[in-house]
Design a protein around this motif. Structure first.
Motif, PDB file in Angstrom:
ATOM      1  N   LEU A 253      -3.829   2.162   8.730  1.00 50.11           N
ATOM      2  CA  LEU A 253      -5.180   1.614   8.836  1.00 50.11           C
ATOM      3  C   LEU A 253      -6.225   2.640   8.424  1.00 50.11           C
ATOM      4  O   LEU A 253      -7.228   2.298   7.801  1.00 50.11           O
ATOM      5  CB  LEU A 253      -5.447   1.127  10.267  1.00 50.11           C
ATOM      6  N   LEU A 254      -5.995   3.901   8.774  1.00 51.05           N
ATOM      7  CA  LEU A 254      -6.905   4.966   8.367  1.00 51.05           C
ATOM      8  C   LEU A 254      -6.869   5.144   6.851  1.00 51.05           C
ATOM      9  O   LEU A 254      -7.917   5.236   6.195  1.00 51.05           O
ATOM     10  CB  LEU A 254      -6.542   6.279   9.059  1.00 51.05           C
ATOM     11  N   ALA A 255      -5.666   5.197   6.289  1.00 52.82           N
ATOM     12  CA  ALA A 255      -5.544   5.356   4.841  1.00 52.82           C
ATOM     13  C   ALA A 255      -6.213   4.195   4.108  1.00 52.82           C
ATOM     14  O   ALA A 255      -6.890   4.383   3.089  1.00 52.82           O
ATOM     15  CB  ALA A 255      -4.067   5.457   4.449  1.00 52.82           C
ATOM     16  N   SER A 256      -6.046   2.986   4.642  1.00 57.38           N
ATOM     17  CA  SER A 256      -6.669   1.818   4.035  1.00 57.38           C
ATOM     18  C   SER A 256      -8.196   1.884   4.125  1.00 57.38           C
ATOM     19  O   SER A 256      -8.901   1.528   3.180  1.00 57.38           O
ATOM     20  CB  SER A 256      -6.159   0.550   4.732  1.00 57.38           C
ATOM     21  N   ALA A 257      -8.710   2.364   5.259  1.00 57.82           N
ATOM     22  CA  ALA A 257     -10.162   2.486   5.414  1.00 57.82           C
ATOM     23  C   ALA A 257     -10.738   3.469   4.415  1.00 57.82           C
ATOM     24  O   ALA A 257     -11.815   3.254   3.844  1.00 57.82           O
ATOM     25  CB  ALA A 257     -10.493   2.917   6.842  1.00 57.82           C
ATOM     26  N   LEU A 258     -10.021   4.566   4.172  1.00 57.13           N
ATOM     27  CA  LEU A 258     -10.519   5.582   3.249  1.00 57.13           C
ATOM     28  C   LEU A 258     -10.363   5.166   1.793  1.00 57.13           C
ATOM     29  O   LEU A 258     -10.918   5.823   0.908  1.00 57.13           O
ATOM     30  CB  LEU A 258      -9.820   6.915   3.492  1.00 57.13           C
ATOM     31  N   ARG A 259      -9.601   4.104   1.542  1.00 59.31           N
ATOM     32  CA  ARG A 259      -9.416   3.666   0.160  1.00 59.31           C
ATOM     33  C   ARG A 259     -10.761   3.366  -0.506  1.00 59.31           C
ATOM     34  O   ARG A 259     -10.980   3.680  -1.695  1.00 59.31           O
ATOM     35  CB  ARG A 259      -8.510   2.433   0.128  1.00 59.31           C
ATOM     36  N   LYS A 260     -11.682   2.752   0.224  1.00 64.09           N
ATOM     37  CA  LYS A 260     -12.998   2.454  -0.339  1.00 64.09           C
ATOM     38  C   LYS A 260     -13.687   3.738  -0.795  1.00 64.09           C
ATOM     39  O   LYS A 260     -14.322   3.776  -1.859  1.00 64.09           O
ATOM     40  CB  LYS A 260     -13.859   1.726   0.695  1.00 64.09           C
ATOM     41  N   GLY A 261     -13.560   4.782   0.000  1.00 62.36           N
ATOM     42  CA  GLY A 261     -14.132   6.070  -0.385  1.00 62.36           C
ATOM     43  C   GLY A 261     -13.430   6.689  -1.574  1.00 62.36           C
ATOM     44  O   GLY A 261     -14.068   7.270  -2.467  1.00 62.36           O
ATOM     45  N   PHE A 262     -12.109   6.569  -1.605  1.00 64.81           N
ATOM     46  CA  PHE A 262     -11.353   7.080  -2.758  1.00 64.81           C
ATOM     47  C   PHE A 262     -11.745   6.330  -4.035  1.00 64.81           C
ATOM     48  O   PHE A 262     -11.757   6.910  -5.127  1.00 64.81           O
ATOM     49  CB  PHE A 262      -9.860   6.961  -2.506  1.00 64.81           C
TER      50      PHE A 262
END
Length: 450
Positions: A253-262
């Protein structure tokens, strides 16, 4: 009784040594005076090399208790403030001598881990979110819950310090990260300071079309804090505590949340808005400032702590530091509760070390130290730095809702993991690959493949 003048020996090494080879009470004061005159601390790595430069006075002033303080603050403004605090404490405690040693941040953490694991850990040392996680598990950190200055801390600071129940560090500043804007260059192109992601992207497109690389970025904090700001803004705008608990339960869930930032970072790199090969070689609070000081770049991403240094480096450069314009409808302030100070649980002088840390976190000391870093105070009221160029950050801070870049309530070392992902992206990795890499790094550390 007057002491004879002492010869100062200067040596360079890797930063790991027994306690006998450090700055003494008197040599440190002498060094600070020399640094004020020259603008550089010869004992500290920012002025000469990436290694630690140690000033050693063979004749050490005797004291009943001799404490050592190891940290990653090595630049003259910060160390002069530390020296003033140390000197004030020793003037009030004639039976205690304190020595401070500073090393640039990333090499510092390598040296700190080696010292503690070998049994040569200093009495007092600085930690960050990632090292605190490891040191808590190793039992290196003394319980500081009984320090009298704990009650002076702001809710923001206490929310971080109490994340594990036991308080094992105290913050001495709250740093902020921002977009440095060359206001004269922006004005010459008829471009306003961007406040949203579309505005920022249009500005970058305009400069790129004119043959100007829009953005200075370093190889450490610049783009990772953009990714964190964009990816976690909605978390901190709603129920951040519940979201972070869900991240701890499911790292995906954290990795998915940061995807927008990536995704935002990928666009910056792919469009050439940052010189990626140059950014990979650009050191934080050093090379990046020199690039921005030329006046050739409209934007730079780094910490607010560099503002005073930027002004000294380029006194004619007109600039302001603003929150990150990374959302479609607003900008985001990113902060860290940091310059965290801990006491070695295995120190032979735990009580004396805790007394010094209590002194370091009194209002007068905090005002001096946080001010030297253009940082906010961790104490109640979160007093803002006086540097004029960072006042847009101060205005945003007063409104609340800031993203915490490395939240103590998160049980993963996001600070280092995000850096590795962004370095990969500067080397050509996609946002999708960065998301997978982040999850892989987390699960490798936790052993949780869920």
């Amino acid at each position: 009784m007057k002491k004879a003048a002492r010869r100062l020996d200067v040596s360079v090494d890797s930063g790991f040594r027994p306690r006998s080879s450090m700055l003494t009470r008197r040599s440190f004061a002498m060094l600070a005076c020399a640094a004020l005159a020259s603008g550089c601390f010869p004992s500290l790595s920012g002025c000469s090399s990436g290694k630690n430069v140690v000033v050693d006075a063979p004749e050490v002033e005797e004291a009943a208790v001799r404490l050592t303080f190891f940290g990653f603050k090595y630049e003259s403004l910060n160390v002069v403030a530390i020296e003033g605090i140390l000197r004030a404490y020793m003037d009030a405690h004639a039976d205690v001598s304190i020595v401070y040693e500073g090393v640039k941040s990333r090499p510092y953490f390598d040296a700190l881990g080696k010292r503690l694991s070998s049994g040569f850990g200093d009495d007092v040392f600085m930690v960050d979110h990632d090292t605190a996680l490891a040191f808590e598990e190793a039992g290196y950190l003394a319980d500081l819950s009984d320090l009298p200055t704990i009650d002076l801390m702001s809710d923001l600071a206490l929310g971080q310090m109490r994340s594990e129940g036991v308080i094992d560090y105290v913050p001495t500043s709250i740093s902020a990260f921002g977009l440095y804007c060359n206001t004269d260059l922006l004005a010459s192109y008829g471009i306003d300071v961007p406040e949203t992601l579309p505005q920022f992207e249009r500005a970058c497109e305009a400069f790129a079309a004119a043959g100007v690389v829009p953005l200075v970025a370093n190889n450490d904090i610049s783009l990772k804090t953009v990714a964190i700001a964009c990816g976690l803004a909605s978390v901190y705008a709603s129920d951040g505590e519940a979201a972070i608990a869900s991240f701890n339960d499911d790292p995906a869930l954290l990795a998915s949340a940061l995807r927008k930032g990536f995704d935002v970072v990928e666009r910056i790199v792919a469009n050439g808005w940052v010189d990626a090969p140059l950014a990979l070689e650009t050191e934080k609070t050093a090379d990046d400032l020199e690039q921005f000081a030329t006046g050739a770049f409209p934007f730079m991403l780094t910490g607010a702590w560099a503002a005073a240094r930027m002004r000294d480096l380029a006194p004619e450069l007109a600039f302001e530091v603003h929150p990150y314009p990374v959302l479609d409808d607003r900008s985001v302030l990113v902060v860290n509760v940091d310059t965290r100070v801990s006491v070695n649980a295995d120190s032979p002088h735990v009580d004396e070390a805790k007394d010094f840390v209590s002194f370091f976190t009194q209002p007068d000391s905090i005002e001096s130290f946080a001010g030297s870093q253009c940082s906010f105070s961790p104490l109640k009221g979160n007093a803002a730095p006086g540097e004029p160029s960072v006042q847009p950050l101060a205005a945003a801070f007063s409104q609340g809702g800031a993203v915490i870049a490395s939240d103590d309530n998160l049980r993963f070392p996001i600070w280092e993991n995000a850096r590795q992902c962004v370095v990969a992206m500067l080397g050509g990795a996609t946002a999708q690959e960065a998301e997978a890499m982040l999850l892989s790094l987390i699960t490798a550390e936790t052993g949780d493949a869920s």
